[in-house]
Design an enzyme around this catalytic site. Structure first.
Site, short mmCIF file in Angstrom:
data_model
loop_
_atom_site.label_atom_id
_atom_site.label_comp_id
_atom_site.label_asym_id
_atom_site.label_seq_id
_atom_site.Cartn_x
_atom_site.Cartn_y
_atom_site.Cartn_z
N ARG A 29 8.21 -4.68 12.50
CA ARG A 29 8.50 -4.56 13.79
C ARG A 29 10.05 -4.01 13.92
NH1 ARG A 29 10.33 -6.19 18.84
NH2 ARG A 29 8.56 -6.39 20.46
N ARG A 39 -8.67 16.09 25.13
CA ARG A 39 -7.95 15.31 25.75
C ARG A 39 -7.15 14.29 24.73
NH1 ARG A 39 -9.52 11.60 30.77
NH2 ARG A 39 -10.69 10.41 29.15
N LYS A 61 -3.56 9.02 27.90
CA LYS A 61 -4.43 7.85 27.99
C LYS A 61 -4.11 7.03 26.93
CE LYS A 61 -9.33 7.19 28.72
NZ LYS A 61 -9.37 6.66 30.15
#
Length: 285
Positions: free
Chosen positions: A100, A52, A149
């Protein structure tokens, strides 16, 4: 005593572990994670979690930075080094540190890989499994790709606190008048001996424990239906339960103000918990 953790190729005391303030996991929740249970010093369903993990990374356009054997070696080292008999191993992989920018960093930017353990003595002997848990229902206000996830867990965390504020243990999230899942688990009801749980899709996490429990249920000749169910249907069920890597099979005895059955864990949930723990221990690595 300090835990040993793993950060980007090094095993370090937790006090010395550092991740950049520019890490995209911190700035954008741009990362994924897995949690593997440890029982008797062995890893439960490790291969399923690794599979997964690979899928989650691919869905986000990230590479798997380590082989399955390397990941297994790191897990085992941390379990042994930290003396984990029963507990959890957390693994997080982010897209790495870069200045960023909403755009992804350049290809080849080193990913961040972190693993740490939590000792949970008696993990399989939780008193909650004997008395069952209470859940409330809340709107599902997460993003649409819950099958990945990711580390963006703010709303599930808020859901836990909503439940706590009402004296409950957890929350089941509801979308389009159907239960999706719990804040950190898959949700099930049982009616007339049939186990009902939501079908796989982007709306829920494809639980590793879910997969094993449904396989064991079918092998035990239990009837299973994978479909959506409403909160009202759940409140009229004979029993209910949740599954996750940390709670295994956990009975639910109350949903909102509705008590299920006689208010104690039902026979299906109790039996599935027994089967899951027995079979998982046999296959543990």
């Amino acid at each position: 005593m300090s835990r040993t953790v793993y950060v980007n190729g090094e095993f370090l005391p937790e006090e010395q572990a550092k991740v950049s303030v520019f890490d995209r996991g911190f700035l954008f929740a741009d990362g994924v994670y897995e949690v593997t249970s440890v029982l008797g010093g062995k890893l439960i369903d490790f291969a399923g979690h690794t599979k997964r993990l690979d899928r989650s990374l691919k869905e986000l356009g990230m590479e798997m930075p380590l082989t399955e054997d390397e990941l297994l070696g790191i897990h085992r080292h941390l379990v042994e080094e930290n003396g984990i008999e029963d507990g959890l191993v957390y693994l997080q992989i982010t897209r790495g540190a870069a200045d960023r920018d909403f755009a992804y960093p350049e290809a080849g930017t080193p990913q961040t890989v972190v693993l740490f353990t939590q000792a949970k003595p008696g993990l399989a002997d939780s008193p909650q499994a004997e008395r069952g848990i209470r859940v409330i229902t809340i709107p599902d206000e997460r993003w649409g790709r819950r099958d990945i996830k990711t580390v963006q867990l703010l709303y599930p965390s808020m859901g836990k606190m909503m439940a706590k504020a009402e004296g409950a243990d957890d929350a089941w999230m509801v979308e389009d008048d159907c239960v999706t899942e719990g804040t950190s688990n898959n949700a099930y009801i049982v009616k007339n001996g049939t186990i009902v749980t939501r079908h796989l899709g982007t709306e829920i996490l494809h639980g590793i424990t879910r997969s094993a429990v449904l396989r064991f249920a079918r092998e035990a000749q239990m009837k299973v239906e994978e479909r959506a169910f409403t909160p009202d249907e759940a409140k009229e069920a004979d029993e209910a339960f949740i599954t996750s890597a940390s709670s295994f099979v956990m009975p639910v005895v109350q949903i909102d103000e509705a008590t299920l059955g006689d208010g104690t864990p039902g026979p299906v949930a109790r039996r599935l918990r027994e089967i899951y723990l027995e079979e998982s221990r046999k296959a543990a690595v």
